[in-house]
Design a protein around this motif. Sequence first.
Motif, short mmCIF file in Angstrom:
data_model
loop_
_atom_site.label_atom_id
_atom_site.label_comp_id
_atom_site.label_asym_id
_atom_site.label_seq_id
_atom_site.Cartn_x
_atom_site.Cartn_y
_atom_site.Cartn_z
N MET A 1 47.66 29.04 -14.42
CA MET A 1 46.61 29.28 -15.41
C MET A 1 45.83 30.76 -15.56
N PRO A 2 45.47 31.21 -16.67
CA PRO A 2 44.75 32.43 -16.72
C PRO A 2 43.50 32.25 -16.13
N VAL A 3 43.02 33.38 -15.50
CA VAL A 3 41.53 33.63 -14.89
C VAL A 3 40.88 34.55 -16.19
N THR A 4 39.79 33.77 -16.35
CA THR A 4 38.77 34.51 -17.47
C THR A 4 37.51 35.05 -16.46
N ALA A 5 37.14 36.20 -16.98
CA ALA A 5 36.02 36.87 -16.14
C ALA A 5 35.00 37.24 -17.39
N THR A 6 33.70 36.80 -16.76
CA THR A 6 32.45 37.31 -17.63
C THR A 6 31.46 37.98 -16.86
N PRO A 7 31.00 38.92 -17.37
CA PRO A 7 30.21 40.04 -16.49
C PRO A 7 28.82 39.29 -16.73
N ILE A 8 27.95 39.40 -15.69
CA ILE A 8 26.69 38.78 -15.36
C ILE A 8 25.67 40.00 -15.00
N LEU A 101 42.41 31.00 -6.31
CA LEU A 101 41.50 30.08 -6.81
C LEU A 101 42.16 29.33 -7.95
N GLY A 102 42.04 28.02 -7.70
CA GLY A 102 42.42 26.94 -8.34
C GLY A 102 44.02 27.21 -8.36
N ASN A 103 44.65 27.09 -9.67
CA ASN A 103 45.89 27.57 -9.75
C ASN A 103 46.38 29.02 -9.72
N ALA A 104 45.45 29.83 -9.86
CA ALA A 104 45.72 31.45 -9.76
C ALA A 104 45.56 32.12 -8.39
N THR A 105 46.17 33.05 -8.56
CA THR A 105 46.38 34.00 -7.10
C THR A 105 45.93 35.35 -7.57
N PHE A 123 44.05 39.57 -10.42
CA PHE A 123 44.65 38.19 -10.77
C PHE A 123 45.86 38.54 -11.98
N GLY A 124 47.08 38.45 -11.47
CA GLY A 124 48.21 38.77 -12.46
C GLY A 124 48.07 37.65 -13.56
#
Length: 241
Positions: A1-8, A101-105, A123-124
């Motif tokens: 499943m996709p990875v999402t990225a949020t800047p802090i 990370l979870g189901n992601a690589t 993360f592809g």
Amino acid sequence: MPVTATPIPILKDNYAWLLRESATGATAIVDPADAQPVIEAIEKAGGRLDMILLTHHHADHTAGTEEVRARFGCPVVGAAADQHRLPRLDDAVREGDTVTLGNATARVIETPGHTRGQINFFFGDGAVLLSGDTLFSLGCGRLIEGTAEEMFASLRKLAALPPETMVCCGHEYTESNARFALAVDPDNAELHRFVGKVEQLRAAGQPSVPSVLADELKANPFLLAPDAAQFARLRAQKDRF
Ligand code: ZN
Ligand code: FE
């Protein structure tokens, strides 16, 4: 499943990145240099942290690591090559290694130039690149430890990733990078379009990142440099700009 990225936004102009894998809710933080805002963001997102990823050893990317580790008890992943000057690593990684990370690589990409041991994570699924201080939006990192040839080769590796890749970099330097880019490439219509979007985002108080790799490839002068010699000239020119 996709990875999402949020800047802090942290420190003066740094970004830590909160990553979330949507199927499992697995969460990671990248470059937690200031523990308090990072811990707050993690708590707000559900209070789960599965791992800390580090792109390089500079304090403005690592300083909060021990406090965040102590709070969530999660493993720290960083470059094997720089193990001696990074916070204690539970997973020391090299080029081509993977991080789950979870189901992601994520694939580890070594990108020396700014520092000798710099690494990026790709993360592809979700096409998320954590580019650290290697590739910035409309710019690239200073050559603090590496040569222009090394940095040029590192940037070529990142340029070869899928065009839809979201570039998640370590600093909000885009507007000052834009001033240099416009000075050296004033007739680039794609660059002008890019800068227009950046100005809108910043005027609205929003981060200018992540950017899309396809847009960087058409507008970022350091990705447009055709060879290492011209890249070296450009980088030296930017240092004096
Ligand atoms: Zn740095
Ligand atoms: Fe930095």
